[in-house]
Design an enzyme around this catalytic site. Structure first.
Site, PDB file in Angstrom:
ATOM      1  N   SER A   1      -9.487  -0.441  -9.949  1.00 41.10           N
ATOM      2  CA  SER A   1     -10.898  -1.143  -8.856  1.00 41.10           C
ATOM      3  C   SER A   1      -9.931  -2.439  -8.255  1.00 41.10           C
ATOM      4  O   SER A   1      -9.028  -2.450  -8.895  1.00 41.10           O
ATOM      5  CB  SER A   1     -12.114  -1.253  -9.650  1.00 41.10           C
ATOM      6  OG  SER A   1     -12.744  -0.704 -10.208  1.00 41.10           O
ATOM      7  N   THR A   2     -10.199  -2.056  -7.483  1.00 41.73           N
ATOM      8  CA  THR A   2     -10.126  -2.960  -7.060  1.00 41.73           C
ATOM      9  C   THR A   2     -10.060  -4.372  -7.140  1.00 41.73           C
ATOM     10  O   THR A   2     -11.889  -4.789  -6.887  1.00 41.73           O
ATOM     11  CB  THR A   2      -9.774  -2.989  -5.329  1.00 41.73           C
ATOM     12  OG1 THR A   2      -9.361  -1.902  -4.974  1.00 41.73           O
ATOM     13  CG2 THR A   2      -9.151  -4.474  -4.157  1.00 41.73           C
TER      14      THR A   2
ATOM     15  N   GLU B   1      -4.900   1.601  -6.983  1.00 41.33           N
ATOM     16  CA  GLU B   1      -5.147   3.445  -6.057  1.00 41.33           C
ATOM     17  C   GLU B   1      -4.579   2.311  -4.685  1.00 41.33           C
ATOM     18  O   GLU B   1      -5.465   1.045  -4.580  1.00 41.33           O
ATOM     19  CB  GLU B   1      -6.257   3.377  -5.850  1.00 41.33           C
ATOM     20  CG  GLU B   1      -7.632   2.763  -5.515  1.00 41.33           C
ATOM     21  CD  GLU B   1      -7.999   2.598  -3.877  1.00 41.33           C
ATOM     22  OE1 GLU B   1      -6.678   3.407  -4.108  1.00 41.33           O
ATOM     23  OE2 GLU B   1      -8.706   1.817  -3.655  1.00 41.33           O
TER      24      GLU B   1
ATOM     25  N   LEU C   1      -5.330   4.794  -2.224  1.00 42.85           N
ATOM     26  CA  LEU C   1      -5.454   5.859  -1.011  1.00 42.85           C
ATOM     27  C   LEU C   1      -6.066   5.257   0.008  1.00 42.85           C
ATOM     28  O   LEU C   1      -6.583   4.579   0.412  1.00 42.85           O
ATOM     29  CB  LEU C   1      -6.719   6.263  -1.604  1.00 42.85           C
ATOM     30  CG  LEU C   1      -6.738   6.872  -3.684  1.00 42.85           C
ATOM     31  CD1 LEU C   1      -7.286   7.325  -4.156  1.00 42.85           C
ATOM     32  CD2 LEU C   1      -5.057   7.525  -3.852  1.00 42.85           C
ATOM     33  N   ALA C   2      -6.471   6.067   1.035  1.00 43.30           N
ATOM     34  CA  ALA C   2      -6.708   6.181   2.211  1.00 43.30           C
ATOM     35  C   ALA C   2      -7.626   7.043   2.394  1.00 43.30           C
ATOM     36  O   ALA C   2      -7.318   8.601   2.280  1.00 43.30           O
ATOM     37  CB  ALA C   2      -5.054   6.035   3.482  1.00 43.30           C
TER      38      ALA C   2
ATOM     39  N   LYS D   1      -2.905  -4.804  -3.846  1.00 39.33           N
ATOM     40  CA  LYS D   1      -3.771  -5.208  -3.718  1.00 39.33           C
ATOM     41  C   LYS D   1      -3.961  -5.229  -2.714  1.00 39.33           C
ATOM     42  O   LYS D   1      -4.607  -4.575  -1.293  1.00 39.33           O
ATOM     43  CB  LYS D   1      -4.683  -4.369  -5.073  1.00 39.33           C
ATOM     44  CG  LYS D   1      -5.204  -3.764  -4.039  1.00 39.33           C
ATOM     45  CD  LYS D   1      -5.152  -2.728  -3.566  1.00 39.33           C
ATOM     46  CE  LYS D   1      -6.319  -1.503  -3.250  1.00 39.33           C
ATOM     47  NZ  LYS D   1      -6.973   0.190  -2.246  1.00 39.33           N
TER      48      LYS D   1
ATOM     49  N   GLY E   1     -11.570  -1.688  15.364  1.00 36.20           N
ATOM     50  CA  GLY E   1     -11.783  -2.478  14.652  1.00 36.20           C
ATOM     51  C   GLY E   1     -12.289  -1.492  13.359  1.00 36.20           C
ATOM     52  O   GLY E   1     -12.270  -0.328  13.607  1.00 36.20           O
TER      53      GLY E   1
ATOM     54  N   CYS F   1     -12.938  -1.222   2.082  1.00 39.32           N
ATOM     55  CA  CYS F   1     -11.644  -1.570   1.722  1.00 39.32           C
ATOM     56  C   CYS F   1     -11.750  -2.350   2.801  1.00 39.32           C
ATOM     57  O   CYS F   1     -11.171  -4.072   2.200  1.00 39.32           O
ATOM     58  CB  CYS F   1     -11.175  -1.064   1.008  1.00 39.32           C
ATOM     59  SG  CYS F   1     -11.318  -0.147   0.148  1.00 39.32           S
TER      60      CYS F   1
END
Length: 374
Positions: free
Chosen positions: A130-131, A161, A163-164, A220, A271, A276
């Site tokens: 996790s962030t 991670e 990931l996009a 991150k 925007g 995230c």
């Protein structure tokens, strides 16, 4: 060297599900179990209608589900059996108390750590996926140390991670980098090598970066902040272009051809949205304030301010084209998610919310894109 034969991932969401599905596909000799308290979500992962949409994910899951990839609600058994445990739970912004709206709420991370300490046995590597804010791993260690058992030995790593949404499977199979952070001790080094050996099955060694835990956690947050900053930068220039008659597309192209800058994330828009960027930038702002770095905090806060300004500016232009009112008018929005190839509508940047805040008289939104639009 520690050999990983069984992996448990706590959290069957956007990060845990795709990440462990790709690991299972690339490492057929490793049993991967993804667990979650949400029975409906697990049921969806075991069906033909996955709980999240991501191009290529269905094929990956179907190629190994029931063989070495499993989805379950039996969290305790998965933890007990695993050699390595990923923590991939949500870390939303706090909704009350100190740091409300900016600081990360680590209650789910804490719950996972306590569960692992309670039911775990043997030697295990626990990995933050996790962030999280910087030094979150220290909080996990404190929980483990407070619940020490003679038959349990734990090492904590950070493996954020990158990931996009919309390209997650490709990002997992062909990553720009894999980042692993751990203790600068012999035991920490062994844990890092164990996780690294998994990624080396398909990721070139020169793309796997190893650091200390704190550098990994901060990297991150900083990466997402830099990406959000580029979006706000080009959006600020778009306002200047409209005031001067310049074409923002031409300006962005001219800027992007400079190899020192590059062309990525220079597309003027309403925007940034998604789950995230805003959360992580605000988390970074709060972290800087907590560490008595007000100038740094104000710098990153301005990224959010420009993003909000761009949304208001866009809404004002739409309303201006409709004789300065949207009362009793119907507005069609083609696309409700925050970007293409994803079903994520969190913090969406579409104009509906801006229009509603700007003029409460709007009658309804007609939103969404059919399959025919792709």
């Amino acid at each position: 060297m520690v050999v990983i034969k069984k992996i448990c991932c706590i959290g069957a969401g956007y990060v845990g599900g795709p990440t462990c599905s790709v690991i299972a596909q690339m490492c057929k000799d490793i049993a991967v179990t993804v667990v979650d308290v949400n029975a409906e979500r697990i049921k969806a992962w075991n069906s033909n209608q996955l709980p999240i949409f991501e191009p290529g994910l269905q094929e990956v899951v179907e190629s190994c589900r029931g063989q070495n990839l499993f989805f379950s609600t039996d969290i305790d058994k998965a933890i007990k059996d695993a050699d390595l445990v990923f923590i991939s739970v949500n870390t939303p912004s706090k909704t009350f108390g100190i740091g409300k709206g900016r600081a990360a709420d680590l209650k789910y991370i804490e719950a996972c750590a306590r569960r692992i300490a309670e039911v775990g046995i043997g030697n295990k590597i626990v990995v933050e996926k996790s962030t999280v804010p910087v030094r979150a791993a220290e909080s996990i260690r404190r929980i483990f140390n407070a619940n020490t058992k003679c038959n349990l030995n734990l090492q904590v790593l950070s493996n954020p991670e990158f990931l996009a949404e919309g390209t997650a499977i490709n990002d997992l199979k062909n990553p720009d980098r894999v980042l692993i952070g751990g203790d600068e001790t012999p035991e920490g080094g062994k844990a890092i090598q164990a996780l690294k050996s998994i990624y080396e099955r398909w990721v070139p060694e020169n793309k796997i970066i190893t650091t200390n835990t704190w550098s990994s956690e901060l990297s991150k947050l900083a990466a997402n902040a830099f990406l959000a900053q580029r979006i706000s930068s080009i959006n600020s220039i778009s306002a200047l272009c409209e005031a001067t008659g310049a074409d923002v597309e031409e300006v962005a192209h001219a800027i992007g051809t400079d190899q020192r800058i590059g062309s990525r994330f220079l597309k003027a828009s309403i925007g940034f949205g998604g789950s995230c960027f805003q959360k992580d930038v605000l988390n970074l702002v709060y972290l800087c304030e907590a560490l008595n770095l007000p100038e740094v905090a104000r710098y990153w806060q301005q990224v959010i301010e420009i993003n909000d300004y761009q949304r208001r500016r866009f809404a004002a232009r739409v309303i201006g084209c409709l004789f300065n009112t949207v009362t009793d008018k119907k507005i069609g929005l083609l696309g409700f998610a925050f970007k293409k190839n994803t079903g994520d509508t969190s913090h969406k940047t579409e104009s509906g919310g801006c229009l509603e805040n700007a003029d409460r008289g709007i009658s309804r939104y007609v939103s969404g894109v059919s399959e025919a639009f792709g």
